[in-house]
Write a protein that holds these residues in place. Structure first.
Motif, PDB file in Angstrom:
ATOM      1  N   ASN A  57      27.282  -9.387 124.949  1.00 25.13           N
ATOM      2  CA  ASN A  57      28.107  -9.792 123.729  1.00 25.13           C
ATOM      3  C   ASN A  57      29.372  -9.317 123.401  1.00 25.13           C
ATOM      4  N   THR A  58      29.861 -10.212 122.319  1.00 23.89           N
ATOM      5  CA  THR A  58      31.142  -9.719 121.738  1.00 23.89           C
ATOM      6  C   THR A  58      31.255  -8.771 120.693  1.00 23.89           C
ATOM      7  N   ALA A  59      29.860  -8.244 120.553  1.00 26.43           N
ATOM      8  CA  ALA A  59      29.623  -7.022 119.254  1.00 26.43           C
ATOM      9  C   ALA A  59      30.007  -7.441 117.775  1.00 26.43           C
ATOM     10  N   ILE A  60      29.891  -8.754 117.718  1.00 27.34           N
ATOM     11  CA  ILE A  60      30.170  -9.011 116.345  1.00 27.34           C
ATOM     12  C   ILE A  60      29.087  -8.896 115.489  1.00 27.34           C
ATOM     13  N   LEU A  61      28.948  -8.598 114.334  1.00 24.03           N
ATOM     14  CA  LEU A  61      27.992  -8.451 113.153  1.00 24.03           C
ATOM     15  C   LEU A  61      28.490  -9.037 112.139  1.00 24.03           C
ATOM     16  N   ARG A  62      27.498  -9.996 111.501  1.00 24.90           N
ATOM     17  CA  ARG A  62      27.699 -10.559 110.329  1.00 24.90           C
ATOM     18  C   ARG A  62      26.410 -11.232 109.818  1.00 24.90           C
ATOM     19  N   SER A  63      26.478 -11.611 108.585  1.00 25.46           N
ATOM     20  CA  SER A  63      25.314 -12.293 107.934  1.00 25.46           C
ATOM     21  C   SER A  63      25.628 -13.381 107.328  1.00 25.46           C
ATOM     22  N   ASN A  64      26.736 -14.154 107.467  1.00 25.66           N
ATOM     23  CA  ASN A  64      27.212 -15.413 106.836  1.00 25.66           C
ATOM     24  C   ASN A  64      26.612 -16.418 107.309  1.00 25.66           C
ATOM     25  N   TYR A  65      25.391 -16.503 107.331  1.00 22.11           N
ATOM     26  CA  TYR A  65      24.673 -17.745 108.052  1.00 22.11           C
ATOM     27  C   TYR A  65      24.629 -18.847 106.890  1.00 22.11           C
ATOM     28  N   ARG A  66      23.451 -19.845 107.395  1.00 18.20           N
ATOM     29  CA  ARG A  66      23.746 -21.127 106.523  1.00 18.20           C
ATOM     30  C   ARG A  66      22.409 -21.276 105.953  1.00 18.20           C
ATOM     31  N   PRO A 239      25.064 -20.416 130.038  1.00 20.36           N
ATOM     32  CA  PRO A 239      25.776 -19.065 130.201  1.00 20.36           C
ATOM     33  C   PRO A 239      27.291 -19.187 128.916  1.00 20.36           C
ATOM     34  N   LEU A 240      27.469 -18.144 128.581  1.00 17.07           N
ATOM     35  CA  LEU A 240      28.396 -18.031 127.456  1.00 17.07           C
ATOM     36  C   LEU A 240      29.554 -16.888 127.911  1.00 17.07           C
ATOM     37  N   GLN A 241      30.755 -17.253 128.111  1.00 16.18           N
ATOM     38  CA  GLN A 241      31.632 -16.727 128.805  1.00 16.18           C
ATOM     39  C   GLN A 241      32.724 -15.688 127.786  1.00 16.18           C
ATOM     40  N   ILE A 263      36.679 -20.631 119.937  1.00 19.64           N
ATOM     41  CA  ILE A 263      37.086 -19.083 120.404  1.00 19.64           C
ATOM     42  C   ILE A 263      36.955 -18.189 119.432  1.00 19.64           C
ATOM     43  N   TYR A 264      36.679 -17.161 119.700  1.00 13.16           N
ATOM     44  CA  TYR A 264      36.689 -15.695 118.602  1.00 13.16           C
ATOM     45  C   TYR A 264      37.392 -14.671 119.344  1.00 13.16           C
ATOM     46  N   LEU A 265      38.003 -13.833 118.751  1.00 10.08           N
ATOM     47  CA  LEU A 265      38.509 -12.496 119.041  1.00 10.08           C
ATOM     48  C   LEU A 265      38.434 -11.523 118.055  1.00 10.08           C
ATOM     49  N   GLY A 347      19.640 -17.579 121.469  1.00  5.57           N
ATOM     50  CA  GLY A 347      21.095 -18.536 121.457  1.00  5.57           C
ATOM     51  C   GLY A 347      22.193 -17.504 121.565  1.00  5.57           C
ATOM     52  N   THR A 348      23.272 -17.672 120.652  1.00  5.38           N
ATOM     53  CA  THR A 348      24.515 -16.594 120.698  1.00  5.38           C
ATOM     54  C   THR A 348      24.280 -15.780 119.358  1.00  5.38           C
ATOM     55  N   TYR A 349      23.161 -15.300 118.928  1.00  6.36           N
ATOM     56  CA  TYR A 349      22.816 -14.462 117.747  1.00  6.36           C
ATOM     57  C   TYR A 349      22.201 -13.273 118.150  1.00  6.36           C
ATOM     58  N   GLY A 350      21.802 -13.146 119.273  1.00  5.17           N
ATOM     59  CA  GLY A 350      20.715 -11.884 119.586  1.00  5.17           C
ATOM     60  C   GLY A 350      20.977 -10.834 119.269  1.00  5.17           C
ATOM     61  N   PHE A 351      22.146 -10.157 119.490  1.00  3.13           N
ATOM     62  CA  PHE A 351      22.721  -8.745 119.424  1.00  3.13           C
ATOM     63  C   PHE A 351      22.999  -8.580 118.136  1.00  3.13           C
ATOM     64  N   LYS A 352      23.488  -9.221 117.196  1.00  3.20           N
ATOM     65  CA  LYS A 352      23.567  -8.768 115.763  1.00  3.20           C
ATOM     66  C   LYS A 352      22.165  -8.960 115.011  1.00  3.20           C
ATOM     67  N   ALA A 353      21.231  -9.303 115.465  1.00  5.00           N
ATOM     68  CA  ALA A 353      19.886  -9.449 114.855  1.00  5.00           C
ATOM     69  C   ALA A 353      19.218  -8.091 115.168  1.00  5.00           C
ATOM     70  N   ALA A 394      26.853 -21.344 113.791  1.00  2.00           N
ATOM     71  CA  ALA A 394      27.151 -20.757 115.153  1.00  2.00           C
ATOM     72  C   ALA A 394      28.849 -20.574 115.031  1.00  2.00           C
ATOM     73  N   SER A 395      29.190 -19.474 115.516  1.00  2.00           N
ATOM     74  CA  SER A 395      30.716 -18.855 115.831  1.00  2.00           C
ATOM     75  C   SER A 395      31.519 -20.002 116.402  1.00  2.00           C
ATOM     76  N   VAL A 396      30.951 -20.679 117.395  1.00  2.00           N
ATOM     77  CA  VAL A 396      31.504 -21.780 117.936  1.00  2.00           C
ATOM     78  C   VAL A 396      30.820 -22.628 118.334  1.00  2.00           C
TER      79      VAL A 396
HETATM   80  O1  PYC Z   1      27.413 -15.637 116.105  1.00  2.12           O
HETATM   81  O2  PYC Z   1      29.077 -14.447 115.267  1.00  2.12           O
HETATM   82  C1  PYC Z   1      28.490 -14.979 116.385  1.00  2.12           C
HETATM   83  C2  PYC Z   1      28.854 -15.021 117.861  1.00  2.12           C
HETATM   84  C3  PYC Z   1      29.964 -14.400 118.310  1.00  2.12           C
HETATM   85  C4  PYC Z   1      29.834 -14.669 119.668  1.00  2.12           C
HETATM   86  C5  PYC Z   1      28.740 -15.325 119.963  1.00  2.12           C
HETATM   87  N1  PYC Z   1      28.122 -15.541 118.920  1.00  2.12           N
END
Ligand code: PYC
Length: 398
Positions: A57-66, A239-241, A263-265, A347-353, A394-396
């Motif tokens: 993953n891209t190591a992002i942490l946040r809690s600003n969900y909906r 997949p997510l690249q 995109i995110y960076l 989905g795209t939220y697993g690491f931050k959880a 979702a970020s993206v």
């Molecule tokens: O939800 O912050 C997010 C995220 C970043 C990359 C994939 N998901």
């Protein structure tokens, strides 16, 4: 020679709890279960710890969900992440540098405003910024009307940031081991044994192992593992690249996300830019990157940050995302099979959880009952028509 953080073990004939999956969700569950007093726990990982989404993953942490359920859950996780380096006695390099989600259309701004209001109601620090304020904090961003999608505003979340994802996995593994958990790499679960509707064990490539409780915590591979107990999941794996560039002088001091541009960076302490995309358009288990991703990413990121026209990509990869229809996870007892529990649908939220997921999953297994915090993530919401709605967070967007 440096000391190894954890040991190898002989695989025993049986355990009280077997956890399939040595990613952050499986290891954190093992750690909190052992802390709660559960003995005789094994984590079985078919490759090596952190091989799946936890290391991709891209190591992002946040809690600003909906949704209120999502906001509370990820806020618990953020709180736990803040103290995690101390708790696990490992430098996790959590950098709370602030997180921008840019809006490029009236509809995306209206979605971001809803999130800001919901966050505020639950004491999560996030608010809207106008383009000038954004430019003040991100001087390199183009806020003119030249880009195809001009920046119209952003949801800003000061506590959001990045953490060293591998270190999180290693630290949970190390501390779980200290509490007596056995972590077995290169151990594939080939089949699951059920007798009279009750879990009795697993068949692995290293032999049969009995257990009374079994957790599937394999994220992108959830449908495969659950298929072994005849459970069909409302999950599709995509997949997510992502990629990292070579190192550059520090210039980007916040996480920047554009849902519209997909995109995110962010920039690491080593100076690399970590860049990610939305999920691919097709379901797949491949974890290779494509030229199409690199081209598309470059085109989009240059619209926002033209100064990046000369950066060099160092490596790229893909991770697997187990998407549910409402973009919420599934953390649930499976009532039809006694002793079987599921942690997936990230989905795209697993690491931050990770921390909240591990803690609540452990509590569910320990008490044989879902704690209130995760009731909304039940497997049965898809039958009861009580789906959540986290897609807009979702970020993206895809
Ligand atoms: O939800 O912050 C997010 C995220 C970043 C990359 C994939 N998901």
């Amino acid at each position: 020679m440096s000391k190894r953080l954890w040991k190898s073990h002989e695989l025993k004939k049986g355990y009280d709890v077997v956890i399939i999956g040595g990613g952050v969700n499986g290891l954190a569950t093992a750690y909190y279960l052992a802390k709660m007093g559960m003995k005789n726990i094994a984590v079985l990982e078919s490759k090596f710890v952190g091989y799946g989404g936890s290391g991709r993953n891209t190591a992002i942490l946040r809690s600003n969900y909906r949704t209120p359920e999502g906001i509370r859950f990820y806020e618990q996780s953020m709180g736990m992440y803040r103290d995690l380096a101390q708790e696990l006695d490992y430098n996790l390099m959590f950098s709370e540098q602030g997180h921008f989600t840019l809006g490029h259309s009236e509809s995306s701004i209206s979605g971001l405003v809803t999130r800001a209001e919901n966050n505020k109601a639950l004491n999560v620090n996030s608010y809207m910024l106008d383009p000038k304020e954004i430019k003040g904090m991100l001087p390199e961003i183009d806020i003119t009307d030249h880009p195809r999608y001009p920046v119209m505003g952003a949801l800003y979340h000061p506590p959001g940031g990045i953490i060293r994802h591998d270190a999180v996995v290693w630290a949970y593994c190390k501390e779980a081991e200290k509490l007596g958990v056995e972590v077995h790499n290169l151990t594939t679960v080939e089949d699951v044994s059920i007798k009279n509707g009750k879990i009795t064990g697993v068949k692995t490539n290293r032999g049969q192992v009995s257990c009374g409780k079994l957790l599937s915590a394999v994220a992108g591979w959830s449908s495969e593992v659950c298929g072994k107990v005849g459970l069909k999941l409302p999950i599709a794996t995509y997949p997510l690249q992502a990629m990292v560039t070579e190192s550059y002088k520090p210039w980007l001091h916040h996480v920047v996300v554009s849902s519209t541009l997909h995109i995110y960076l962010s920039q690491t302490d080593r100076g690399e830019l970590v860049c990610g995309n939305g999920i691919d358009n097709y379901t797949h288990y491949g974890m290779q990157s494509t030229l199409g991703f690199l081209e598309g990413y470059a085109a989009h990121v240059l619209e926002l940050f033209p100064i990046l026209h000369n950066v060099k990509v160092q490596r790229s990869w893909a991770g697997l995302c187990d998407m549910t229809p409402d973009y919420g996870p599934i953390i649930s007892k499976i009532n039809e099979i006694e002793g079987f529990y599921l942690n997936g649908g990230w989905g795209t939220y697993g690491f931050k959880a990770g921390p909240a997921s591990g803690y609540n999953t452990a509590k569910m297994i320990f008490d044989d009952k879902e704690p209130e915090m995760i009731e909304a993530f039940s497997f049965y919401r898809f039958q009861n028509n009580t789906l959540g709605g986290e897609k807009a967070a979702a970020s993206v967007g895809n």
